[in-house]
Design an enzyme around this catalytic site. Structure first.
Site, PDB file in Angstrom:
ATOM      1  N   TYR A  73      28.549  22.573  18.260  1.00  0.00           N
ATOM      2  CA  TYR A  73      29.461  21.590  18.839  1.00  0.00           C
ATOM      3  C   TYR A  73      28.950  20.197  18.487  1.00  0.00           C
ATOM      4  CZ  TYR A  73      32.965  19.889  22.125  1.00  0.00           C
ATOM      5  OH  TYR A  73      34.069  19.286  22.675  1.00  0.00           O
ATOM      6  N   TYR A 118      39.144  17.787  16.075  1.00  0.00           N
ATOM      7  CA  TYR A 118      38.551  17.951  17.404  1.00  0.00           C
ATOM      8  C   TYR A 118      39.546  18.633  18.328  1.00  0.00           C
ATOM      9  CZ  TYR A 118      36.289  16.901  21.833  1.00  0.00           C
ATOM     10  OH  TYR A 118      35.688  17.010  23.062  1.00  0.00           O
TER      11      TYR A 118
END
Length: 388
Positions: free
Chosen positions: A291, A342
């Protein structure tokens, strides 16, 4: 903890395009992604009997069920905390399938982060009054995720003597991978170290290219039993481990009152359990989808998950050699959140599945174990996928 190992698998993935202005609702995109995942798996909409999404989703589960004509959901849940929810959606799906509460669970996230209304920085009286940490920081201008993470990054840089430009290698490697991915928002946008260093500071020490992309899009992932997965269209991505993590004295991206804010204790805690659950160690991981909302979070995860010692993450990434496709630990092979798009981490999961299938645009040869991580600075989650 080991009893779920390889009992479930991801069998279908679907997504919309990633864009800056999708021109449609989050509900519409969620439906498109789910239908694509159903087709990818070789299933029918009627097969879906479980659903997991985010508390942040405006595409409500009842609306999805109505629009698609799903007969009944025997299991449904929502995961909070933004990016920390990503692998958590899979963990809930695994729990449902392994326990018999559902047979086929779809996990979905639909977001208009680029063209939708701005939500960060709102001085809503109930939020400032109800969330103690927001009441402490909002009135003084600490309003956005980049500002919140910059505090951790500043401490990390000070504590370990990181030099200007050293964090840029995560950004550069992500961009190199995105340049091979036609679905990435930065597919046709190379990035050099000179361009990285010349980019403006968003919030010190984070530059523009240290930050993820505001994106419109939706992703859906279908989880079912390992036995059923054998008879569907694609090579299953077996779920060897899926877990969440929430540690003491944590807040949502503003956990500044811990003993060491240059470390991620909830990641260390879930990592220990995750590797045990999957029956592997960090050395067994062939490719990692970290991440990467902000570049310092990658070296910090390398340290918390035991790939390197404390303070060694930046040096491990420097030069990019170890984290490129031919390196010791290839990362973010679709471009990650900084260069592909994203979607609160869901695209890291789909890229993990593609690595298992052998269909990634930056395919790692003979990838057997794939690590996927959830959002940082919040209650978080992790996932290990396996090919067999």
């Amino acid at each position: 903890m080991e009893n779920i190992r390889d009992k479930t698998a991801i069998v279908g993935i679907g997504q919309t395009e990633f864009s800056r202005n999708c021109g449609r609702t989050e509900l519409q995109m969620a439906l498109e992604a789910i239908l694509a995942a159903v087709e990818d798996a070789g299933l029918k909409v009627e097969d879906i009997d479980g659903m997991v999404n985010y508390t942040l989703d405006s595409a409500e589960q009842v609306e999805i069920v109505r629009a698609l004509g799903i007969p009944n959901l025997s299991f449904f849940s929502k995961i909070p905390y933004g990016g920390g929810a990503s692998c958590g959606t899979i963990a809930h799906a695994v729990a449902a399938v392994a326990s018999g509460m559902a047979n086929t669970v779809v996990c979905v996230r639909s977001i208009r982060d680029a063209s939708g209304p701005v939500t960060y920085g709102d001085f809503e009286p109930n939020r400032v009054a109800g969330d103690t940490y927001m009441g402490m920081y909002h009135p003084y201008g600490l309003l956005t995720p980049v500002a919140w993470v910059a505090m951790f990054a500043q401490r990390y840089i000070h504590q370990y003597g990181v030099n200007d430009g050293q964090l840029g290698w995560v950004s550069l490697v992500n961009r190199e991978n995105a340049n091979r991915n036609p679905n990435a928002m930065f597919y046709d946008r190379p990035l050099s170290m000179e361009e990285y260093l010349a980019s403006p500071i968003n919030v010190a020490p984070l530059r523009r290219h240290d930050c993820c992309l505001s994106t419109d899009g939706a992703i859906a992932v279908i989880v079912t039993s390992a036995e059923r997965a054998k008879h569907l269209k694609h090579r299953p991505a077996y779920i060897s481990g899926a877990i969440q993590g929430m540690s003491t004295n944590g807040e949502v991206m503003t956990s500044y009152y811990r003993d060491d804010i240059a470390f991620l204790p909830e990641v260390e805690a879930y990592g220990n359990l995750l590797f045990k659950m999957a029956g592997v160690t960090p050395k067994d991981i062939d490719v990692a989808q970290f991440y990467d909302a902000f570049s310092p979070l990658v070296p910090m995860q390398l340290e918390a998950l035991g790939f390197v010692g404390r303070g060694e993450g930046v040096a491990y990434c420097e030069g990019g050699h170890r984290i490129r496709p031919d390196g010791e630990l290839p990362i973010n092979t679709s471009g990650g959140l900084m260069s592909e798009g994203y979607l609160h981490g869901m695209n890291l999961i789909t890229e993990g599945v593609r690595q298992i299938r052998g269909t990634s645009t930056t395919q790692i040869a003979d990838a057997e174990h794939v690590l996927v991580t959830g959002g940082l600075g919040v209650p978080t989650s992790g996932l290990i996928l396996r090919r067999r």
